[in-house]
Design a protein around this motif. Structure first.
Motif, PDB file in Angstrom:
ATOM      1  N   SER B 136       0.836  -1.198   0.000  1.00 50.26           N
ATOM      2  CA  SER B 136       0.000   0.000   0.000  1.00 50.26           C
ATOM      3  C   SER B 136       0.876   1.256   0.000  1.00 50.26           C
ATOM      4  O   SER B 136       1.770   1.397   0.815  1.00 50.26           O
ATOM      5  CB  SER B 136      -0.895   0.007   1.242  1.00 50.26           C
ATOM      6  N   PRO B 137       0.630   2.163  -0.949  1.00 50.55           N
ATOM      7  CA  PRO B 137       1.492   3.336  -1.043  1.00 50.55           C
ATOM      8  C   PRO B 137       1.352   4.262   0.160  1.00 50.55           C
ATOM      9  O   PRO B 137       2.242   5.046   0.449  1.00 50.55           O
ATOM     10  CB  PRO B 137       1.016   4.020  -2.322  1.00 50.55           C
ATOM     11  N   GLU B 138       0.228   4.170   0.862  1.00 51.95           N
ATOM     12  CA  GLU B 138       0.013   5.071   1.999  1.00 51.95           C
ATOM     13  C   GLU B 138       0.651   4.527   3.265  1.00 51.95           C
ATOM     14  O   GLU B 138       1.303   5.238   4.001  1.00 51.95           O
ATOM     15  CB  GLU B 138      -1.493   5.243   2.265  1.00 51.95           C
ATOM     16  N   THR B 139       0.409   3.234   3.506  1.00 56.79           N
ATOM     17  CA  THR B 139       0.756   2.698   4.805  1.00 56.79           C
ATOM     18  C   THR B 139       1.776   1.563   4.745  1.00 56.79           C
ATOM     19  O   THR B 139       2.303   1.161   5.765  1.00 56.79           O
ATOM     20  CB  THR B 139      -0.508   2.160   5.495  1.00 56.79           C
ATOM     21  N   ASN B 155       1.284   2.551  -6.629  1.00 57.87           N
ATOM     22  CA  ASN B 155       0.538   1.451  -6.057  1.00 57.87           C
ATOM     23  C   ASN B 155       0.764   0.240  -6.954  1.00 57.87           C
ATOM     24  O   ASN B 155       0.168   0.122  -8.017  1.00 57.87           O
ATOM     25  CB  ASN B 155      -0.941   1.812  -5.971  1.00 57.87           C
ATOM     26  N   LEU B 157      -0.098  -2.730  -6.911  1.00 55.27           N
ATOM     27  CA  LEU B 157      -1.204  -3.645  -7.207  1.00 55.27           C
ATOM     28  C   LEU B 157      -2.268  -2.983  -8.062  1.00 55.27           C
ATOM     29  O   LEU B 157      -3.203  -3.618  -8.495  1.00 55.27           O
ATOM     30  CB  LEU B 157      -1.840  -4.129  -5.901  1.00 55.27           C
ATOM     31  N   ALA B 158      -2.155  -1.684  -8.274  1.00 49.31           N
ATOM     32  CA  ALA B 158      -3.244  -0.985  -8.937  1.00 49.31           C
ATOM     33  C   ALA B 158      -2.804  -0.368 -10.246  1.00 49.31           C
ATOM     34  O   ALA B 158      -3.304   0.667 -10.646  1.00 49.31           O
ATOM     35  CB  ALA B 158      -3.799   0.091  -8.014  1.00 49.31           C
ATOM     36  N   SER B 159      -1.873  -1.011 -10.913  1.00 49.32           N
ATOM     37  CA  SER B 159      -1.470  -0.458 -12.194  1.00 49.32           C
ATOM     38  C   SER B 159      -1.294  -1.605 -13.163  1.00 49.32           C
ATOM     39  O   SER B 159      -0.784  -2.670 -12.817  1.00 49.32           O
ATOM     40  CB  SER B 159      -0.151   0.288 -12.021  1.00 49.32           C
ATOM     41  N   SER B 160      -1.698  -1.379 -14.407  1.00 48.42           N
ATOM     42  CA  SER B 160      -1.585  -2.468 -15.372  1.00 48.42           C
ATOM     43  C   SER B 160      -0.127  -2.719 -15.736  1.00 48.42           C
ATOM     44  O   SER B 160       0.201  -3.757 -16.283  1.00 48.42           O
ATOM     45  CB  SER B 160      -2.426  -2.172 -16.613  1.00 48.42           C
ATOM     46  N   ASN B 245      -8.202  -5.989  -9.067  1.00 45.25           N
ATOM     47  CA  ASN B 245      -9.048  -4.849  -8.747  1.00 45.25           C
ATOM     48  C   ASN B 245      -9.313  -4.090 -10.038  1.00 45.25           C
ATOM     49  O   ASN B 245      -8.728  -4.405 -11.079  1.00 45.25           O
ATOM     50  CB  ASN B 245      -8.424  -3.971  -7.658  1.00 45.25           C
ATOM     51  N   ALA B 246     -10.185  -3.112  -9.972  1.00 42.03           N
ATOM     52  CA  ALA B 246     -10.635  -2.459 -11.197  1.00 42.03           C
ATOM     53  C   ALA B 246      -9.477  -1.891 -12.003  1.00 42.03           C
ATOM     54  O   ALA B 246      -9.533  -1.822 -13.223  1.00 42.03           O
ATOM     55  CB  ALA B 246     -11.624  -1.360 -10.860  1.00 42.03           C
ATOM     56  N   LEU B 247      -8.405  -1.495 -11.321  1.00 39.83           N
ATOM     57  CA  LEU B 247      -7.323  -0.842 -12.045  1.00 39.83           C
ATOM     58  C   LEU B 247      -6.397  -1.821 -12.752  1.00 39.83           C
ATOM     59  O   LEU B 247      -5.818  -1.491 -13.767  1.00 39.83           O
ATOM     60  CB  LEU B 247      -6.514   0.030 -11.084  1.00 39.83           C
ATOM     61  N   LEU B 249      -7.405  -4.859 -13.739  1.00 40.79           N
ATOM     62  CA  LEU B 249      -8.217  -5.832 -14.478  1.00 40.79           C
ATOM     63  C   LEU B 249      -7.835  -5.952 -15.967  1.00 40.79           C
ATOM     64  O   LEU B 249      -7.872  -7.058 -16.502  1.00 40.79           O
ATOM     65  CB  LEU B 249      -9.705  -5.503 -14.329  1.00 40.79           C
ATOM     66  N   PRO B 250      -7.446  -4.863 -16.638  1.00 35.52           N
ATOM     67  CA  PRO B 250      -7.071  -5.036 -18.050  1.00 35.52           C
ATOM     68  C   PRO B 250      -5.962  -6.063 -18.252  1.00 35.52           C
ATOM     69  O   PRO B 250      -5.901  -6.683 -19.304  1.00 35.52           O
ATOM     70  CB  PRO B 250      -6.599  -3.645 -18.472  1.00 35.52           C
ATOM     71  N   GLU B 253      -7.305 -10.055 -15.894  1.00 29.56           N
ATOM     72  CA  GLU B 253      -8.411 -10.958 -16.218  1.00 29.56           C
ATOM     73  C   GLU B 253      -7.869 -12.091 -17.082  1.00 29.56           C
ATOM     74  O   GLU B 253      -7.446 -11.878 -18.207  1.00 29.56           O
ATOM     75  CB  GLU B 253      -9.509 -10.185 -16.968  1.00 29.56           C
TER      76      GLU B 253
END
Lengths: 540, 303
Positions: B136-139, B155, B157-160, B245-247, B249-250, B253
């Motif tokens: 987590s980039p925050e914590t 982040n 985990l949140a980048s393609s 996660n939504a970010l 997913l591209p 999946e």
């Protein structure tokens, strides 16, 4: 050395084989001791599944439930499910090993009835033995409409919970922060932008750290409850959460989908502008619900979130911070926009529910099961299913009037207490309009906090402007086609939405995206839904 | 003639057959019997008529999948993730085994081995939870470290772009030690005399690895590589699903997660089994081709 390793390896292999063999058969057997014990006063044994809230206490401790099981002469062995019902259901139904009763909000869907033909009991004839259900059908004909399939079978019974407001979503801004910084309540998107910038740059919560404010937050995604889709109301789109989770809405008698609407594009560009300016929680698409909740509850008296959506302030921000927040009217998309502003109209979704109780066709003693259902739909039981037992949770004031009591534990908010004490909204019940019940503090709070939205909701003609998702029964074929298409559409929508909000690029990719959505079946679904909408409207 | 001979071995070695019986039964029950459900991919599943009762649809669902707008993305993601896992993840335990084999102090070696095995026993759910917390980039500690060395606010985990590296590296970290066991076992079968004579000839450590250890490992490497090729499209479902996660997913999946979403969540049983079968078919083709190549080139093969 060699020997040691070989021994170890073979032990491991043996171990994993054993494990594999065991894990193959973890499906609990829903044993049915049978309805054979129905005669001579002894109780009929039934099995049931209930989908309940994780907070809800064990069913065995609910007084009202024990009473009606007693009254109906049944003894129900409940399986209490608090998570992942959608996934458990598929395997349970496919195995055919099902309990006698299912309870929960749309616990078995119309699509499941179509898919698993013969697994569920058509209750249309049994209802003769259930005067309370009949009474509900007479007093609220909508409930009969919701319960009845196209061919007249009744597989699942509706619920009616009467007291709920016209919308699920309320929009909150931190009034204390506005006051601290001497700002006006925003009325348009641009004004909101300026306010959020001020929240970010100045020390809005006054704790000396100008960097700990999160100007805007929600639980990720597009469509559904508590998220920015409601801003579309600022351009006149009349949403309804029945179908807006997948982007559908009705405009001038035409079913449309905002996911490929130019106004949605505008909204995404606005959100991207906010994100680029650092006004949206950077973890918006990755954090989970608990974290979202924890962030909004701040630290003691120090709030962290400036602007967000939720059910009521006390639930979203906790009792301590809730007074800092004000419920807002819908925002206009720009000061030059002169059309009507709207808001998500969800009265049907909130007050009615489809398939809240379903009976298995394999039930041995169907009359006994129906007796139980009849007890459940008694008006005095209905309020207890929703708010908790008379005694600890509801006060009986005599003359048929009742009042919801405040939580016994003073630290708990009334909403949480309700979910802890009883089936609450997940139950199956009917609350007649004639019953006299004084609501608890949380429900009064919801109604008060809905006030700013009243004007926008008043101009929604619920019969024509709202897709009658709750009332429509699809054919199997349409249902299947729609569910496949919707899975694909939302797959595309969720990923592109997240990408466009965080990284931008919607202008360049829009046309390709619209084409992809059509390929995913969006047009086909709109066409199908238009057919049902026209049919519904023609009968008005 | 040959059948008679085979029956002869059953009679002669009946103890061995008895010992293998439970394994055979397990494979038969869990791997062969379910195969009969494969026909679901060619039928319109009808619950009331059972697995075999639905209307025959032929290749309809396969066509639907191949024509689906997600098809190319799913294939690309599945291949990318599997290939990355194999290409980067496959050599890692070999290198680790070679390194461990060079450690002379026994106590130290044992400690090292135990340390690298341990992550293997963390459940996937816990592991992904740990990733979420650490990255987590925050914590998270990794987020802070990256900020400290000037990589900014990422982040992972949140980048393609970073999803696949994160996936592969965490996979290596978790399984590398465990997978090295089999190579260590192979290395332990090397005749010590070889080392002794190589030392007399003046070989250094690098040369011992190059000329003794590596050739000894070669057959094991080839076999394991062929086996892993068979799994090229069956990337681990759980871990990817939990990391989605939504970010990301591209790129995250994959066929397995899509089958789950279609089959279990959307109740499209026939469609999901068609996709699953398609997946297996491609795995089989890969396995077969790699096996054939290896048989030609190195005389080592599965069948």
């Amino acid at each position: 050395m060699k020997k040691q390793i070989i021994t170890m390896l073979s032990l491991l292999v043996a171990g994993t084989t054993l494990l594999a063999a065991c894990s193959g058969s973890n499906e609990g057997s829903a044993s049915d001791p049978g309805g054979s014990a129905g005669q001579s006063g002894s109780k009929v044994k039934l099995t049931g599944v209930i989908v309940k809230h994780p907070l809800t206490k064990p069913l065995a401790e609910m007084e009202w439930l024990q009473q009606i099981e007693e009254a109906a002469g049944v003894d129900i062995q409940w399986q209490e499910i608090t998570a992942d019902w959608g996934q458990k259901k598929g395997t349970m139904l496919a195995s055919g090993d099902v309990p006698d009763l299912f309870v929960g909000p749309n616990v078995i869907t119309d699509a499941d009835f179509a898919q698993f033909k013969g697994l569920f009991q058509d209750m249309s004839e049994l209802i003769e033995g259930a005067p309370n259900v009949q009474k509900m059908f007479e007093e609220k004909p909508e409930t009969k409409q919701i319960s009845t399939q196209r061919d007249g079978q009744i597989y699942g019974l509706a619920k009616y919970q009467r007291f709920w407001p016209d919308t699920v979503n309320r929009q909150y801004i931190n009034q204390t922060w506005l006051d601290n910084l001497g700002l006006e309540m925003p009325t348009t998107w641009d004004e909101l932008y300026d306010v959020l910038v001020a929240f970010k740059e100045k020390d809005a919560n006054g704790n000396g750290d100008p960097n700990d404010e999160i100007p805007m937050d929600w639980s990720g995604g597009i469509g559904g409850f508590f998220n920015p889709a409601v801003l579309l109301g600022g351009m006149g789109i009349k949403l309804s959460s029945d179908v807006s989770g997948q982007g559908y809405f009705v405009e001038d008698g035409k079913v449309k989908n905002f996911l490929t609407d130019a106004r949605y594009k505008e909204l995404v560009m606005f959100l991207n502008k906010l994100y680029k300016a650092g006004l949206i929680n950077p973890e918006v698409f990755t954090h989970d619900y608990t974290k979202l909740q924890a962030v909004a509850r701040g630290e003691g008296d120090i709030a962290k979130v400036g602007f967000t959506w939720g059910w009521v302030a006390s639930d979203r921000f906790g009792e301590q911070l809730a007074p800092q927040y004000a419920s807002m009217s819908p925002l206009k998309s720009s000061s030059s926009y002169s059309g009507p502003v709207s808001w998500s109209y969800d009265s049907y979704t909130l007050n009615y529910g489809a398939n809240n109780i379903v009976m298995s066709a394999k039930t041995k003693n169907k009359e006994a099961a129906m007796r139980f259902i009849n007890e459940l739909y008694k008006p005095e039981i209905g309020i207890q299913v929703l708010f908790g037992s008379i005694g600890p949770n509801i006060e009986d004031k005599g003359n048929g009037s009742y009042a919801v009591l405040p939580p016994k534990d003073a630290k708990m908010d009334p909403g949480t207490w309700k979910w802890t004490s009883t089936w609450a909204d997940n139950g199956a019940f009917y609350i007649s309009d004639s019953i006299d019940l004084t609501l608890g503090k949380d429900m009064q709070e919801v109604l008060t906090q809905s006030e700013p939205l009243k004007e926008a909701l008043a101009q929604v003609d619920s019969q024509i402007d709202i897709y009658p998702g709750t009332f429509v029964k699809y054919t199997n074929e349409d249902n299947n086609a729609m569910s496949l298409n919707n899975t694909n559409i939302m797959n595309l929508a969720n990923t592109t939405f997240a990408k466009w909000v965080t990284k931008g690029g919607i202008e360049a990719e829009w046309d390709a995206y619209v084409k992809e959505s059509q390929k995913a079946g969006l047009d086909k679904n709109v066409e199908i839904m238009q057919k049902y909408y026209d049919e519904f409207v023609s009968k008005l | 003639m040959r059948t008679a001979a085979k029956l002869g071995t059953v009679k002669r070695d009946y103890q061995l057959w008895l010992m293998i019986l439970p394994a055979l039964a397990t494979i038969f029950i869990f791997n062969y019997i379910p195969m009969y459900g494969v026909q679901l991919a060619f039928r319109d599943y009808d619950f009331s008529k059972g697995l075999t009762g639905g209307e025959w649809k032929g290749l309809f669902y396969f066509q639907q999948f191949i024509e689906s707008y997600l098809f190319s993305d799913l294939m690309r993601n599945t291949f990318l993730i599997s290939l990355a896992t194999i290409i980067i993840g496959f050599p890692a335990p070999i290198i680790l085994a070679l390194v461990l084999n060079q450690i002379r102090r026994k106590a130290f070696k044992n400690m090292m081995q135990t340390t690298v095995y341990l992550p293997h026993f963390i459940s996937v759910i816990v592991l992904v939870g740990m990733l979420n917390v650490l990255l987590s980039p925050e914590t998270g500690i990794v987020g802070h470290l990256m900020k400290a060395i000037g990589l900014g606010h990422i982040n992972l985990l949140a980048s393609s772009n970073t999803f696949i590296p994160t996936y592969v590296i965490s996979d290596i970290w978790q399984h590398c030690g465990w997978n090295s066991i089999i190579y260590l076992a192979a290395l332990s079968s090397v005749d010590p005399q070889l080392y002794d004579s190589s030392k007399i000839d003046g070989a250094n450590r690098w040369q011992t690895i190059r000329y003794i250890d590596f050739p000894a490992l070669m057959p094991t490497i080839v076999i394991l590589f062929i086996l892993s090729m068979g799994g090229i499209l069956s990337t681990g479902f759980e871990k990817i699903f939990l990391m989605q996660n939504a970010l990301n997913l591209p790129v995250s999946e994959v066929i397995a997660t899509y089958v789950y979403k279609m089959g279990i969540v959307s109740n499209q049983f026939s469609y999901a089994s068609a996709i699953g079968l398609f997946n297996t078919l491609i795995n089989f083709i890969f396995l077969y081709t790699m096996n054939a190549i290896s048989r030609r080139v190195s005389d080592t093969s599965l069948f």
